[in-house]
Every structure is written in C-alpha cells, then in structure tokens.
Design a protein around this motif. Structure first.
Motif, PDB file in Angstrom:
ATOM      1  N   ILE A   5       0.637  -1.483   0.496  1.00 33.00           N
ATOM      2  CA  ILE A   5       0.234  -0.020   0.322  1.00 33.00           C
ATOM      3  C   ILE A   5       0.505   1.114  -0.082  1.00 33.00           C
ATOM      4  O   ILE A   5       2.176   1.598   0.891  1.00 33.00           O
ATOM      5  N   CYS A   6       0.369   2.429  -1.132  1.00 37.74           N
ATOM      6  CA  CYS A   6       1.497   3.176  -0.825  1.00 37.74           C
ATOM      7  C   CYS A   6       1.885   4.179   0.319  1.00 37.74           C
ATOM      8  O   CYS A   6       0.531   3.855   1.321  1.00 37.74           O
ATOM      9  N   PRO A   7       2.269   4.576   1.003  1.00 38.21           N
ATOM     10  CA  PRO A   7       2.463   5.577   2.889  1.00 38.21           C
ATOM     11  C   PRO A   7       1.777   6.660   2.354  1.00 38.21           C
ATOM     12  O   PRO A   7       1.797   7.369   2.991  1.00 38.21           O
ATOM     13  N   ILE A   8       1.365   7.239   1.086  1.00 44.15           N
ATOM     14  CA  ILE A   8       1.512   8.868   1.178  1.00 44.15           C
ATOM     15  C   ILE A   8      -0.054   9.282   0.523  1.00 44.15           C
ATOM     16  O   ILE A   8      -0.749   9.151   1.104  1.00 44.15           O
ATOM     17  N   CYS A   9      -0.818   8.087  -0.399  1.00 46.95           N
ATOM     18  CA  CYS A   9      -1.900   8.415  -0.160  1.00 46.95           C
ATOM     19  C   CYS A   9      -2.902   6.669   0.222  1.00 46.95           C
ATOM     20  O   CYS A   9      -4.471   6.718   0.693  1.00 46.95           O
ATOM     21  N   GLY A  12      -3.591   3.576  -3.152  1.00 46.62           N
ATOM     22  CA  GLY A  12      -2.770   2.811  -3.657  1.00 46.62           C
ATOM     23  C   GLY A  12      -1.782   1.466  -3.930  1.00 46.62           C
ATOM     24  O   GLY A  12      -1.575   1.643  -2.813  1.00 46.62           O
ATOM     25  N   LYS A  13      -1.207   0.779  -4.250  1.00 49.23           N
ATOM     26  CA  LYS A  13      -0.879  -0.217  -5.219  1.00 49.23           C
ATOM     27  C   LYS A  13       0.809   0.079  -5.607  1.00 49.23           C
ATOM     28  O   LYS A  13       0.451   0.870  -6.428  1.00 49.23           O
ATOM     29  N   LEU A  14       1.890  -0.091  -4.782  1.00 50.26           N
ATOM     30  CA  LEU A  14       2.894   0.330  -5.370  1.00 50.26           C
ATOM     31  C   LEU A  14       3.438  -0.685  -6.296  1.00 50.26           C
ATOM     32  O   LEU A  14       3.144  -1.461  -6.249  1.00 50.26           O
ATOM     33  N   THR A  15       4.591  -0.299  -7.375  1.00 45.85           N
ATOM     34  CA  THR A  15       4.814  -1.240  -8.223  1.00 45.85           C
ATOM     35  C   THR A  15       6.151  -1.213  -9.093  1.00 45.85           C
ATOM     36  O   THR A  15       6.412   0.498  -8.489  1.00 45.85           O
ATOM     37  N   LYS A  39       5.474   2.994  -8.161  1.00 47.15           N
ATOM     38  CA  LYS A  39       5.380   3.937  -8.276  1.00 47.15           C
ATOM     39  C   LYS A  39       3.446   3.224  -8.001  1.00 47.15           C
ATOM     40  O   LYS A  39       2.683   2.091  -8.131  1.00 47.15           O
ATOM     41  N   CYS A  40       3.250   4.296  -7.085  1.00 49.78           N
ATOM     42  CA  CYS A  40       1.582   4.876  -6.729  1.00 49.78           C
ATOM     43  C   CYS A  40       0.107   4.321  -7.945  1.00 49.78           C
ATOM     44  O   CYS A  40       0.452   5.364  -9.026  1.00 49.78           O
ATOM     45  N   ASP A  41      -0.524   3.577  -7.699  1.00 51.83           N
ATOM     46  CA  ASP A  41      -1.161   3.064  -9.428  1.00 51.83           C
ATOM     47  C   ASP A  41      -2.520   4.353  -8.889  1.00 51.83           C
ATOM     48  O   ASP A  41      -3.520   4.699  -9.593  1.00 51.83           O
ATOM     49  N   THR A  42      -2.094   4.570  -7.767  1.00 60.35           N
ATOM     50  CA  THR A  42      -3.403   5.594  -7.428  1.00 60.35           C
ATOM     51  C   THR A  42      -3.453   7.259  -7.755  1.00 60.35           C
ATOM     52  O   THR A  42      -3.994   8.002  -8.424  1.00 60.35           O
ATOM     53  N   CYS A  43      -2.521   7.271  -6.851  1.00 58.78           N
ATOM     54  CA  CYS A  43      -1.466   8.851  -6.741  1.00 58.78           C
ATOM     55  C   CYS A  43      -0.453   9.536  -7.492  1.00 58.78           C
ATOM     56  O   CYS A  43      -0.765  10.671  -7.877  1.00 58.78           O
ATOM     57  N   GLY A  44      -0.129   8.649  -8.192  1.00 60.40           N
ATOM     58  CA  GLY A  44       0.947   8.709  -9.041  1.00 60.40           C
ATOM     59  C   GLY A  44       1.879   8.707  -8.568  1.00 60.40           C
ATOM     60  O   GLY A  44       2.756   9.259  -9.170  1.00 60.40           O
ATOM     61  N   GLU A  45       2.561   8.520  -7.019  1.00 63.52           N
ATOM     62  CA  GLU A  45       3.577   9.399  -6.359  1.00 63.52           C
ATOM     63  C   GLU A  45       4.544   8.462  -6.884  1.00 63.52           C
ATOM     64  O   GLU A  45       4.345   6.757  -6.954  1.00 63.52           O
ATOM     65  N   ALA A  46       5.741   8.761  -6.881  1.00 66.27           N
ATOM     66  CA  ALA A  46       6.672   7.672  -7.239  1.00 66.27           C
ATOM     67  C   ALA A  46       8.311   7.962  -6.127  1.00 66.27           C
ATOM     68  O   ALA A  46       8.604   8.429  -5.282  1.00 66.27           O
ATOM     69  N   ILE A  47       8.221   6.825  -5.419  1.00 68.46           N
ATOM     70  CA  ILE A  47       8.532   6.661  -4.069  1.00 68.46           C
ATOM     71  C   ILE A  47      10.079   6.346  -5.102  1.00 68.46           C
ATOM     72  O   ILE A  47      10.691   4.890  -5.002  1.00 68.46           O
ATOM     73  N   VAL A  48      11.374   7.096  -4.499  1.00 73.61           N
ATOM     74  CA  VAL A  48      13.000   6.034  -4.997  1.00 73.61           C
ATOM     75  C   VAL A  48      12.958   4.852  -4.645  1.00 73.61           C
ATOM     76  O   VAL A  48      13.085   4.802  -3.142  1.00 73.61           O
TER      77      VAL A  48
END
Length: 70
Positions: A5-9, A12-15, A39-48
């Motif tokens: 799960i995305c830690p931002i939103c 979303g699911k991280l891929t 990358k989150c499939d919901t909010c679009g946030e990208a985490i390195v």
C-alpha cells in the motif's frame, strides 16, 4: 520496500518500475540506468527504492564534484 500500500495516499498499490533517470546540474546532465522506483497506481507518487538511493548517491556526488572543479 516491496509491493504494498502506498504510504502517501494509503489507498493505491505500489508497483516496482525499472527506468533510466536523468539529472541536471549546472547545465550538465547525467543519466543513471536501472533506477528503481515504486509507483502508486492511485495517486501517481513515485518513491525511489532505498538501494537505488544508496547506489546513486556516490555517482551524483562525484558528478557534481567533477562539474564544480571544471
């Protein structure tokens, strides 16, 4: 980090995505291959990815030092 799960939103699911990332410094560019992001499939946030950050830190420091010494 792993798929989850995305830690931002928190929805979303991280891929995991392998890409090439280009950095600019004082008009000069460097491209780093095999740059891993999540990358989150919901909010679009990208985490390195943590390993990618560690690996590229020295590369980018050396790049900036080289430009500064020119």
């Amino acid at each position: 980090m792993s798929e989850g799960i995305c830690p931002i939103c928190e929805i979303g699911k991280l891929t995991r995505i392998r890409t090439n990332e280009t950095f600019n410094y004082k008009g000069k560019k460097i491209t780093i291959n095999n740059y891993i992001i999540w990358k989150c499939d919901t909010c679009g946030e990208a985490i390195v990815d943590k390993r990618t950050l560690k690996r590229t830190d020295k590369i980018l420091k050396d790049f900036r030092n080289k430009i500064d010494s020119e």
